[in-house]
Write a protein that holds these residues in place. Structure first.
Motif, PDB file in Angstrom:
ATOM      1  N   ASP A  36       0.691  -1.189   0.043  1.00  0.00           N
ATOM      2  CA  ASP A  36       0.014  -0.135   0.021  1.00  0.00           C
ATOM      3  C   ASP A  36       0.874   1.470  -0.023  1.00  0.00           C
ATOM      4  OD1 ASP A  36       0.660  -0.480   2.852  1.00  0.00           O
ATOM      5  OD2 ASP A  36      -0.850   0.528   3.401  1.00  0.00           O
ATOM      6  N   GLU A  37       1.971   1.134   0.729  1.00  0.00           N
ATOM      7  CA  GLU A  37       2.763   2.431   0.546  1.00  0.00           C
ATOM      8  C   GLU A  37       3.612   2.612  -0.833  1.00  0.00           C
ATOM      9  OE1 GLU A  37       5.064   2.537   5.012  1.00  0.00           O
ATOM     10  OE2 GLU A  37       5.106   0.476   4.059  1.00  0.00           O
ATOM     11  N   ALA A  47       1.162   4.116  -2.939  1.00  0.00           N
ATOM     12  CA  ALA A  47       0.837   5.438  -2.985  1.00  0.00           C
ATOM     13  C   ALA A  47       1.720   6.364  -3.531  1.00  0.00           C
ATOM     14  CB  ALA A  47       0.567   5.707  -1.531  1.00  0.00           C
ATOM     15  N   ASP A  80       3.177   7.109  -8.370  1.00  0.00           N
ATOM     16  CA  ASP A  80       2.429   6.077  -7.705  1.00  0.00           C
ATOM     17  C   ASP A  80       2.330   4.643  -8.694  1.00  0.00           C
ATOM     18  OD1 ASP A  80       0.556   6.511  -9.850  1.00  0.00           O
ATOM     19  OD2 ASP A  80      -1.019   7.504  -9.011  1.00  0.00           O
ATOM     20  N   GLY A 120       2.709  10.908  -7.053  1.00  0.00           N
ATOM     21  CA  GLY A 120       2.435   9.973  -5.770  1.00  0.00           C
ATOM     22  C   GLY A 120       2.687  11.049  -4.653  1.00  0.00           C
ATOM     23  N   ILE A 158       3.110   7.698   2.098  1.00  0.00           N
ATOM     24  CA  ILE A 158       2.350   7.368   3.307  1.00  0.00           C
ATOM     25  C   ILE A 158       2.966   6.567   4.505  1.00  0.00           C
ATOM     26  CG2 ILE A 158       0.114   7.651   2.005  1.00  0.00           C
ATOM     27  CD1 ILE A 158      -0.089   4.457   2.019  1.00  0.00           C
TER      28      ILE A 158
END
Length: 109
Positions: free
Chosen positions: A22-23, A26, A100, A106, A109
Motif C-alpha cells: 500500500d505504501e 501510493a 504512484d 504520488g 504514506i
C-alpha cells in the motif's frame, strides 16, 4: 550501520524499497525495486538478479527503520548495502520525484 543521505544519492543510484504494497502504490521513487520487508527473505533472489554487481544497494523505507534491518541482513550476506537516512519521507521533502503505481505523481504514506 552504513548510511547515505538522500542528497548524496547519485541520479540512477540503485534503490531497494522495502515498504509494504500500500505504501509503494501510493508513492515511490521511479525505477526503484520493490520487495516488501515482510516478503524479503522469500524474494531475495529478485534482488540478486536486479542489483548491479559492482554497485551499492541503497535500501529505503518510509523513515529508515525497516530499511536499517534489511541493510544489516544484506551486509551479513556479503552485499554492499547502505541505509537511506530518513527514507521516503526525506526523499519527498527534498523535492525528489515520487510516483504512484500508475506512474502519476504520488505521495509518501
Amino acid at each position: 550501520m552504513p548510511t547515505v543521505t538522500v542528497g548524496d544519492l547519485s541520479d540512477g543510484a540503485f534503490l531497494l524499497d522495502v515498504r509494504e504494497d500500500d505504501e509503494w502504490q501510493a508513492g515511490h521513487a521511479p525505477g526503484a525495486l520493490h520487495i516488501p520487508m515482510s516478503d524479503f527473505v522469500a524474494r531475495f533472489g529478485e534482488l540478486t538478479e536486479a542489483a548491479p554487481q559492482d554497485g551499492k544497494v541503497n535500501v529505503i523505507c518510509r523513515s529508515g527503520g525497516r530499511s536499517a534491518q534489511v541493510t544489516m541482513y544484506l551486509a551479513q550476506q556479503g552485499i554492499d548495502a547502505v541505509n537511506v537516512d530518513g527514507g521516503m519521507q526525506v526523499w519527498e521533502a527534498s523535492g525528489k520525484t515520487v510516483v504512484d503505481d500508475k506512474d502519476q505523481p504520488g505521495t509518501v504514506i
